[in-house]
Design an enzyme around this catalytic site. Structure first.
Site, PDB file in Angstrom:
ATOM      1  N   HIS A 532      38.139  39.957  54.477  1.00 17.71           N
ATOM      2  CA  HIS A 532      39.463  39.901  55.092  1.00 17.71           C
ATOM      3  C   HIS A 532      39.488  39.162  56.434  1.00 17.71           C
ATOM      4  O   HIS A 532      40.085  39.653  57.397  1.00 17.71           O
ATOM      5  CB  HIS A 532      40.005  41.328  55.306  1.00 17.71           C
ATOM      6  CG  HIS A 532      40.261  42.090  54.047  1.00 17.71           C
ATOM      7  ND1 HIS A 532      40.516  43.452  54.033  1.00 17.71           N
ATOM      8  CD2 HIS A 532      40.313  41.692  52.750  1.00 17.71           C
ATOM      9  CE1 HIS A 532      40.705  43.850  52.788  1.00 17.71           C
ATOM     10  NE2 HIS A 532      40.580  42.817  51.980  1.00 17.71           N
ATOM     11  N   HIS A 576      44.783  45.962  53.069  1.00 14.67           N
ATOM     12  CA  HIS A 576      44.410  44.749  52.334  1.00 14.67           C
ATOM     13  C   HIS A 576      45.440  43.686  52.709  1.00 14.67           C
ATOM     14  O   HIS A 576      46.636  43.914  52.573  1.00 14.67           O
ATOM     15  CB  HIS A 576      44.402  45.047  50.832  1.00 14.67           C
ATOM     16  CG  HIS A 576      43.375  46.079  50.467  1.00 14.67           C
ATOM     17  ND1 HIS A 576      42.179  45.756  49.881  1.00 14.67           N
ATOM     18  CD2 HIS A 576      43.353  47.421  50.651  1.00 14.67           C
ATOM     19  CE1 HIS A 576      41.465  46.856  49.701  1.00 14.67           C
ATOM     20  NE2 HIS A 576      42.159  47.897  50.154  1.00 14.67           N
TER      21      HIS A 576
HETATM   22  C1  LIG Z   1      36.614  38.352  46.858  1.00 10.55           C
HETATM   23  C2  LIG Z   1      37.838  38.671  47.642  1.00 10.55           C
HETATM   24  C3  LIG Z   1      38.567  39.825  47.343  1.00 10.55           C
HETATM   25  C4  LIG Z   1      39.713  40.137  48.069  1.00 10.55           C
HETATM   26  N1  LIG Z   1      40.470  41.213  47.688  1.00 10.55           N
HETATM   27  C5  LIG Z   1      41.657  41.432  48.276  1.00 10.55           C
HETATM   28  C6  LIG Z   1      42.525  42.449  47.796  1.00 10.55           C
HETATM   29  O1  LIG Z   1      42.233  43.158  46.820  1.00 10.55           O
HETATM   30  N2  LIG Z   1      43.718  42.620  48.426  1.00 10.55           N
HETATM   31  C7  LIG Z   1      44.077  41.851  49.499  1.00 10.55           C
HETATM   32  O2  LIG Z   1      45.158  42.082  50.044  1.00 10.55           O
HETATM   33  N3  LIG Z   1      43.269  40.897  49.969  1.00 10.55           N
HETATM   34  C8  LIG Z   1      42.090  40.647  49.364  1.00 10.55           C
HETATM   35  N4  LIG Z   1      41.308  39.615  49.805  1.00 10.55           N
HETATM   36  C9  LIG Z   1      41.755  38.842  50.979  1.00 10.55           C
HETATM   37  C10 LIG Z   1      43.023  38.024  50.728  1.00 10.55           C
HETATM   38  O3  LIG Z   1      43.087  37.548  49.421  1.00 10.55           O
HETATM   39  C11 LIG Z   1      43.057  36.866  51.732  1.00 10.55           C
HETATM   40  O4  LIG Z   1      42.951  37.396  53.026  1.00 10.55           O
HETATM   41  C12 LIG Z   1      44.349  36.046  51.660  1.00 10.55           C
HETATM   42  O5  LIG Z   1      44.599  35.668  50.337  1.00 10.55           O
HETATM   43  C13 LIG Z   1      44.256  34.834  52.571  1.00 10.55           C
HETATM   44  O6  LIG Z   1      45.438  34.078  52.494  1.00 10.55           O
HETATM   45  P1  LIG Z   1      45.601  32.726  53.325  1.00 10.55           P
HETATM   46  O7  LIG Z   1      46.898  32.150  52.938  1.00 10.55           O
HETATM   47  O8  LIG Z   1      45.357  33.031  54.769  1.00 10.55           O
HETATM   48  O9  LIG Z   1      44.395  31.797  52.863  1.00 10.55           O
HETATM   49  P2  LIG Z   1      43.958  31.284  51.406  1.00 10.55           P
HETATM   50  O10 LIG Z   1      44.662  32.014  50.332  1.00 10.55           O
HETATM   51  O11 LIG Z   1      42.473  31.315  51.392  1.00 10.55           O
HETATM   52  O12 LIG Z   1      44.482  29.786  51.345  1.00 10.55           O
HETATM   53  C14 LIG Z   1      43.847  28.700  51.960  1.00 10.55           C
HETATM   54  C15 LIG Z   1      43.957  27.483  51.045  1.00 10.55           C
HETATM   55  O13 LIG Z   1      43.694  26.309  51.776  1.00 10.55           O
HETATM   56  C16 LIG Z   1      42.822  25.491  51.057  1.00 10.55           C
HETATM   57  N5  LIG Z   1      42.107  24.667  52.021  1.00 10.55           N
HETATM   58  C17 LIG Z   1      41.226  25.075  52.968  1.00 10.55           C
HETATM   59  N6  LIG Z   1      40.776  24.031  53.671  1.00 10.55           N
HETATM   60  C18 LIG Z   1      41.401  22.933  53.187  1.00 10.55           C
HETATM   61  C19 LIG Z   1      41.341  21.546  53.503  1.00 10.55           C
HETATM   62  N7  LIG Z   1      40.557  21.073  54.477  1.00 10.55           N
HETATM   63  N8  LIG Z   1      42.120  20.696  52.794  1.00 10.55           N
HETATM   64  C20 LIG Z   1      42.931  21.140  51.807  1.00 10.55           C
HETATM   65  N9  LIG Z   1      43.003  22.445  51.451  1.00 10.55           N
HETATM   66  C21 LIG Z   1      42.249  23.327  52.145  1.00 10.55           C
HETATM   67  C22 LIG Z   1      41.935  26.470  50.298  1.00 10.55           C
HETATM   68  O14 LIG Z   1      41.257  25.868  49.215  1.00 10.55           O
HETATM   69  C23 LIG Z   1      42.953  27.514  49.891  1.00 10.55           C
HETATM   70  O15 LIG Z   1      43.597  27.180  48.687  1.00 10.55           O
HETATM   71  C24 LIG Z   1      40.134  39.294  49.118  1.00 10.55           C
HETATM   72  C25 LIG Z   1      39.400  38.151  49.426  1.00 10.55           C
HETATM   73  C26 LIG Z   1      38.280  37.822  48.684  1.00 10.55           C
HETATM   74  C27 LIG Z   1      37.519  36.578  49.022  1.00 10.55           C
END
Ligand SMILES: Cc1cc2nc3c(=O)[nH]c(=O)nc-3n(C[C@H](O)[C@H](O)[C@H](O)COP(=O)(O)OP(=O)(O)OC[C@H]3O[C@@H](n4cnc5c(N)ncnc54)[C@H](O)[C@@H]3O)c2cc1C
Ligand SMILES: *[C@@H]1O[C@H](CO)[C@@H](O)[C@H](O)[C@H]1NC(C)=O
Ligand SMILES: *[C@@H]1O[C@H](CO)[C@@H](O)[C@H](O)[C@H]1NC(C)=O
Ligand SMILES: *[C@@H]1O[C@H](CO)[C@@H](O)[C@H](O)[C@H]1NC(C)=O
Ligand SMILES: *[C@@H]1O[C@H](CO)[C@@H](O)[C@H](O)[C@H]1NC(C)=O
Ligand SMILES: *[C@@H]1O[C@H](CO)[C@@H](O)[C@H](O)[C@H]1NC(C)=O
Ligand SMILES: CC(=O)N[C@H]1CO[C@H](CO)[C@@H](O)[C@@H]1O
Length: 611
Positions: A532, A576
């Protein structure tokens, strides 16, 4: 947990016909133009929710650049119980590993991040919550923007979630969630369990036997109280995962002015001149990962939604960061922003594993290739069986005892915010250690929800292909060690309730240690992360320099540049965090639409409400 036999997965994958992804481009040559109103970097959890909301205005031309691959037809991504096989170190992962952790016997561990459409919402374990009301209210207080308070944010539950009733298995959900709190008209399907684990009844029975662990009918956090034991709510429907791609994007992807380009890794933002003392970054440079570099331009805004690691990496590569980090790498500092990549927060996760009577858990099935093959086939054909369900059914949220808290300034956001969580699974669930070849297990994972340790993310070089240096710096404060130890004691009290008589036979490792030092050794030896990471581009008030973005998510020192993902949270929420990632995007869309109107005072309904 490495459970899924791969040959069976490949067989099952042949059975699928993908969703229509007609508007998703795979090659930069397919772009019709190089100029867009908004360019969103990252088709992840927040990024696709934001893209869907902004593209409701069909006048706008929007481009989303995603480094990763398509999520279509990937069985491990679709089948809920196979979530732990999507990462780490796969074609859908950024493959990060943390540097040796001083508070954890100098161990390293994987740090998975989704690298596919939907981002980490396509790779996570699907548990969905919003956090405690106090999590949001504290954010409003420290940023000086009442718009972040729950009283305002809760309006976004309505367009966001679509609670699935009855769940896929048709079971009676009375008392398993509070129907009045939820929305049934939003974009993201959310469901209760669709397959019982054999421990579920014992978990609920424990809430009747131990006053310490009261039953909480609804642990979404929508209402005030996020304490107690309840049923997990998960982003899944019809026995399959729901991600930002299968929800927000699948609804928006017929809009002609929304373009999603995958296999497009952003390598830096190019500065385009000063205005009013602020630097513009209207050009986005990206690569197809092979040889070619491309540049696209925004007329309104560039929005970073690359996640708590990716967003930092792009800011730093673009010369926005701490001179002490950038100068040694030969990157010229364009915006001196010392807090970029600082303030990394994460929830440490500790697997407390009990042994149970032989055959009483799922382990003998998880390690039996032909039984798993049958289960995956049943899922592929009928979307039923344990593969159609999430990996856990019950969660508990609790606070340390007052006498433990006495020595500290309470790091929780408020008195109804939990300090730690217990997660129950009727099998060996340890993200860092594969299941042993024999034995049956019951796991109570404990997660520290209010860490005071702070870590860092820092690029290693000016080469965008070099993985950044990630240091969660876990268990480096006395509070963190004490509170995690208290969570282990709580897990042991939970498992000692009469409800577990005749089930638990022993413990793995140092779990049954009675001493403080024994329990701390247990934690330092096997704790890792619940994945997280947040807060690496933290929000602070307009006047504060102790942050990277302003309360409207604009990057300090710049214009036309925002961050919309979990990087912006000043404090990690005690839940979460995918729900908060979606909520941030929902509000960001309104902030951006309000900007487009005739100034922030124009709150005409079309700009504030989209439902
Ligand atoms: C194994 C695992 C289990 C989890 N389980 C849960 C759960 O059960 N419940 C929960 O609430 N949370 C859970 N989480 C955490 C939660 O899913 C994340 O905190 C959340 O989805 C993050 O959202 P975000 O939009 O910040 O980033 P992300 O969803 O990670 O989005 C970032 C995006 O940007 C892209 N990106 C990055 N760098 C670049 C670049 N240079 N150029 C182009 N694209 C790029 C990535 O590929 C990705 O698609 C879990 C995480 C993991 C890894
Ligand atoms: C991660 O590792 C997997 C397995 O080795 C590989 O297929 C994939 O390309 C790697 N991803 C990245 C971003 O390097
Ligand atoms: C961890 O590494 C540091 C630096 O190398 C060393 O000083 C320390 O003793 C190590 N700790 C453990 C528990 O091995
Ligand atoms: C579900 O259970 C509740 C409480 O036990 C009961 O009142 C209700 O009638 C049940 N609903 C259905 C559809 O069976
Ligand atoms: C594995 O599962 C198969 C199919 O369900 C079953 O026939 C077999 O007995 C199991 N093997 C073991 C060792 O339990
Ligand atoms: C799918 O469901 C049908 C109807 O219940 C059942 O007959 C069939 O055996 C199931 N298929 C599998 C592979 O489980
Ligand atoms: C800004 C822009 O490109 N708008 C286009 C959105 O899509 C419609 C329908 O294809 C076009 O007519 C607009 O020009």
């Amino acid at each position: 947990m490495k459970t899924a036999p791969l040959p069976a997965l490949l067989v099952a994958s042949a059975l699928f016909i993908g969703r229509s992804l007609s508007i998703i481009l795979t090659d930069p040559a397919q772009l019709k133009t190089t100029t867009y109103d908004y360019i969103i970097v990252g088709a992840g959890t927040s990024g696709l929710a934001l893209a869907a909301r902004l593209s409701e205005d069909t006048e706008l031309n929007i481009l989303v650049l995603e480094a990763g691959v398509s999520d279509a037809n990937v069985v491990s991504v679709m089948a809920p119980f196979l979530a732990p096989t999507v990462t780490p170190y796969t074609a859908y992962d950024w493959n990060y590993t943390v540097i040796p952790q001083a508070g954890m016997d100098n161990r390293t561990y994987p740090y998975p991040r989704g690298r596919l459409l939907g981002g980490t919402s396509s790779a996570n374990y699907m548990v969905h919550q919003y956090g405690s009301n106090d999590n949001w209210d504290r954010m409003a207080k420290v940023t000086g923007d009442p718009g972040w308070a729950w009283n305002n944010m809760k309006r976004y539950v309505l367009p966001h979630e679509k609670f699935v009733i009855p769940p896929h298995d048709g079971h009676n959900t009375t008392d398993q969630f509070s129907p009045d709190l939820h929305s049934y008209i939003g974009d993201v399907d959310i469901s209760l369990y669709v397959h019982s684990q054999n421990i579920d009844a014992r978990v609920i029975e424990t809430t009747r036997q131990l006053k310490e662990f009261p039953y909480n009918e609804d642990i979404s956090g929508i209402a005030t109280d996020l304490l107690g034991v309840g049923w997990a709510q998960s982003t899944m429907t019809q026995g399959a995962r729901v991600s930002s791609s299968t929800s927000y994007l699948s609804i928006a992807n017929t809009r002609p002015n929304l373009t999603i380009l995958i296999n497009a890794m952003v390598t830096k933002l190019i500065n385009t001149g000063m205005s009013g003392g602020l630097m513009g970054f209207q050009r986005v440079q990206f690569t197809d990962g092979l040889t070619k570099t491309y540049i696209v331009e925004s007329t309104k805004e560039v929005i970073l939604s690359a996640g708590a690691i990716g967003t930092v990496q792009i800011l730093q590569l673009s010369g926005i960061g701490d001179p002490a980090d950038l100068n040694p790498l030969g990157i010229s500092v364009i915006v001196d922003s010392p807090r970029v990549g600082k303030n990394l927060q994460d929830h440490p996760l500790l697997p407390n594993i009990f042994t149970v009577e032989d055959g009483a858990s799922l382990d003998h099935i998880l390690r039996n290739q032909s039984a798993m093959g049958e289960a995956i086939n049943e899922w592929a054909v009928n979307r039923t069986g344990f593969i159609s369900n999430n990996v856990v059914n019950n969660l508990a949220f609790a606070r340390v005892k007052p006498e433990v808290l006495e020595k500290y300034v309470d790091p929780a956001a408020g008195k109804l915010s939990p300090h730690y969580e217990l997660i129950f699974a009727n099998y060996w669930l340890n993200p860092a250690e594969p299941v042993p070849p024999t034995g049956s297990y019951f796991t109570i994972l404990t997660a520290l929800l209010t860490p005071t340790s702070r870590g860092t993310v820092k690029i290693k070089s000016s080469n965008p292909f070099d993985a950044p240096i990630i240091d969660p710096n876990m268990l480096t404060t006395e509070w963190d060690v004490n509170a995690l130890r208290e969570s282990v004691r709580a897990a042991k009290r939970f498992a000692a309730a009469p409800a577990w008589d005749g089930y638990i036979t022993g413990a793995v490792g140092k779990l049954f240690s009675e001493t403080t030092s024994g329990l701390d050794a247990h934690a330092r030896e096997i704790a890792s992360t619940i994945f997280h990471p947040t807060s690496t581009a933290s929000m602070s008030s307009y006047s504060s320099k102790n942050g990277v973005v302003n309360p409207d998510l604009t990057v300090k020192g710049t214009y036309g540049l925002r961050v919309v993902d979990l990087s912006v949270l000043p404090y990690i929420p005690s839940c979460h965090p995918q729900g908060p990632a979606y909520m941030i995007a929902e509000r960001a869309a309104d902030l951006i639409k309000i900007m487009r109107a005739d100034g922030p005072d124009d709150l005409s309904p079309q700009y504030v409400l989209h439902y």
